[in-house]
Design an enzyme around this catalytic site. Structure first.
Site, PDB file in Angstrom:
ATOM      1  N   SER A 261      27.646  21.038  28.657  1.00  0.00           N
ATOM      2  CA  SER A 261      29.070  20.798  28.829  1.00  0.00           C
ATOM      3  C   SER A 261      29.349  19.327  29.056  1.00  0.00           C
ATOM      4  CB  SER A 261      29.631  21.642  29.972  1.00  0.00           C
ATOM      5  OG  SER A 261      29.541  20.928  31.181  1.00  0.00           O
ATOM      6  N   LYS A 262      30.474  18.939  28.505  1.00  0.00           N
ATOM      7  CA  LYS A 262      30.885  17.533  28.628  1.00  0.00           C
ATOM      8  C   LYS A 262      31.114  17.202  30.100  1.00  0.00           C
ATOM      9  CE  LYS A 262      35.000  14.884  27.378  1.00  0.00           C
ATOM     10  NZ  LYS A 262      34.638  13.528  27.092  1.00  0.00           N
ATOM     11  N   ARG A 263      31.663  18.205  30.813  1.00  0.00           N
ATOM     12  CA  ARG A 263      31.970  17.987  32.225  1.00  0.00           C
ATOM     13  C   ARG A 263      30.719  17.636  33.029  1.00  0.00           C
ATOM     14  NH1 ARG A 263      33.917  22.276  35.435  1.00  0.00           N
ATOM     15  NH2 ARG A 263      33.555  23.516  33.567  1.00  0.00           N
TER      16      ARG A 263
END
Ligand code: GLU
Length: 493
Positions: A261-263
């Site tokens: 995930s980018k997060r």
């Protein structure tokens, strides 16, 4: 039937008799690895079957729109060689290919479903947020509202959403190429919103309409959509449309428990390129994340992949993105590049460390090609070219080369005039100067080369050996550095 002629015109436009796949990204501003893989598999299915690869932009979620996000999609597809046959920029027989430009047609199909009884208007306040969460179909008064009342309130302009009417009883079965047959109880499926209050379709509705109207034969997407597929099936059945072949790909994970995930800072395609990975290596590696051609071979060109790609090689188990493995692919691709291409790719990274205009980056590139995994590793390896680092004379002590500080001092003193006498400062002359010296001293070449290399580089680990480093530094700089070494060693003696 309402809009009967219009519906049959739409049907008549649908291309038939060819494999048609689509990549349908929402413009989020970046292409995560899972997305790139979906695009790749979608493209491979089309190319393998001599079909069409279609790009459709799914931008109905206006709140999530990001400036410049569509450009990221085009750029990534182009860089990766995933050319599309139809799409917003190239047109095609079933455009427009941007969902917001198709907004006029979804409402008509929703009305058709209302007419057929497979959907209903819901006027409830709680639908304001267009959310399905907490919605109980049995308790909703609009579900059982008479057609007359519903028509009247809609005609009076009362705000409403349109919901899919899922049967309360029974089961729905659908087939997925990877996961096989999946059956769910209809009572577990919610009456999802098809058209929101603003008149725009939800993703779940728009993609069914568009996949049908664009003649899509294979729907490839992430397995997060698997649980919605029974509802899509019920929609296809309600319209009486053929159901496409579903291919739900298992997720790409960062480790055994978490999706990438980018997060959490996992790299997108663009991040990987910025980190010094080559597009071809990334694409090749991504192809094998969850798909296997069988056998040991791992390096394939896109053309080869298109020839051998078959759905049966896709895996049900989640794939783990392993950066070390990607490095291995990257190193393979770097080694396979022509020296010219590598020099071009490496130059900006070489120039980060080596600013001296007299040094030719291509000469350094030649030393690096066989031992570089990632282009961003390059600068730190080259710090010594511009400035001789502070170093300890202990570096001259090297067991394997049988050198110590006193011996190195003697050797450098002996080599200085020999190097000075070289007119043509080329590899061959530098090498001969050192091997001749070793022959004269009846010692191994290493006993000459080690002190020269340490003197020239000021460090023990360098790309290239004494010959190449001296040649690239040039005669004057090499002699200057040898004098510094002689001074340092003399001070210790
Ligand atoms: N717009 C959806 C996404 O970006 C596409 C899903 C699909 O391919 O159906 O996740």
């Amino acid at each position: 039937m309402i809009y009967e002629k219009w519906f049959s015109e739409q049907e008549a436009r649908i291309p038939k008799g060819e494999v048609r796949t689509r990549f349908a990204p929402s413009p989020t501003g970046y292409m995560h690895v899972g997305n790139l893989r979906t695009a790749l598999y979608t493209w491979l299915i089309a190319r393998h079957n001599k079909g069409k690869f279609i790009l459709r932009i799914e931008d109905t979620d206006q709140e999530r729109l990001v400036e410049g996000a569509v450009d990221v999609i085009y750029r990534t597809l182009t860089e990766c060689g995933l050319d599309h046959d139809e799409g917003p920029d190239v047109g095609g027989p079933v455009g427009p290919y941007i969902q917001t430009e198709r907004r006029g047609l979804y409402g008509k199909y929703a009305e058709l479903l209302v007419e057929k009884g497979s959907a209903y208007r819901c006027f409830c306040e709680k639908c304001e947020a267009d959310e399905d969460a907490g919605f109980e179909k049995a308790a909703d008064p609009c579900r059982s509202m008479s057609k007359e009342e519903s028509d009247r309130r809609a005609a009076a302009g009362e705000p409403h959403v349109i919901r899919q009417r899922i049967p309360e009883e029974g089961t729905t079965t659908f087939h997925d190429e990877i996961f096989g047959d999946i059956t769910v109880e209809n009572k577990t499926l919610d009456d999802q919103v098809l058209i929101k209050r603003d008149g725009l379709p939800t993703y779940n509705f728009a993609n069914v309409i568009d996949d049908h109207l664009m003649g899509i034969t294979h729907v490839v997407r992430g397995s997060e959509y698997l649980s919605s597929s029974p509802k899509y099936n019920l929609l296809y059945e309600a319209f009486g449309w053929p159901i496409p072949c579903y291919v739900h790909c298992s997720p790409v994970m960062r480790d055994a428990h978490n999706k990438m995930s980018k997060r959490h800072g996992d790299p997108s395609y663009e991040d990987l390129i910025a980190q010094g990975y080559l597009t071809d290596a990334v694409v090749n590696y991504v192809a094998l994340l969850g798909w296997s051609p069988g056998g040991e071979r791992e390096i394939y060109t896109m053309k080869e992949l298109a020839e051998i790609f078959e759905l049966k090689g896709l895996s049900k188990s989640p794939a783990i993105f392993d950066i070390e493995k990607l490095k291995f692919f990257n190193a393979e691709y770097i080694r396979a590049m022509s020296p010219e291409d590598f020099a071009k790719a490496a130059e900006p990274f070489i120039r980060q460390a080596v600013k001296n205009p007299d040094i030719d980056p291509a000469a350094i590139a030649a030393l690096l090609q066989q031992r570089t995994e990632v282009l961003t590793d390059i600068p730190e390896k080259l710090d010594f070219f511009d400035t001789l680092p502070e170093y300890d004379t202990a570096l001259f002590v090297h067991k394997k080369s049988k050198t110590d500080e006193a011996g190195s001092l003697e050797m450098l003193k002996a080599m200085l005039p020999v190097f000075e006498a070289i007119d043509d400062w080329c590899d061959e002359n530098i090498l001969t100067a050192m091997t001749d010296m070793a022959a004269r001293c009846e010692c191994k070449n290493a006993k000459v080369m080690w002190p020269v290399r340490i003197a020239a580089a000021g460090k023990a680990v360098t790309p290239g050996g004494a010959v190449e480093i001296c040649r690239i530094l040039g005669k004057n700089e090499t002699l200057r550095r040898m004098n510094i070494a002689i001074e340092k060693l003399s001070a210790k003696a």
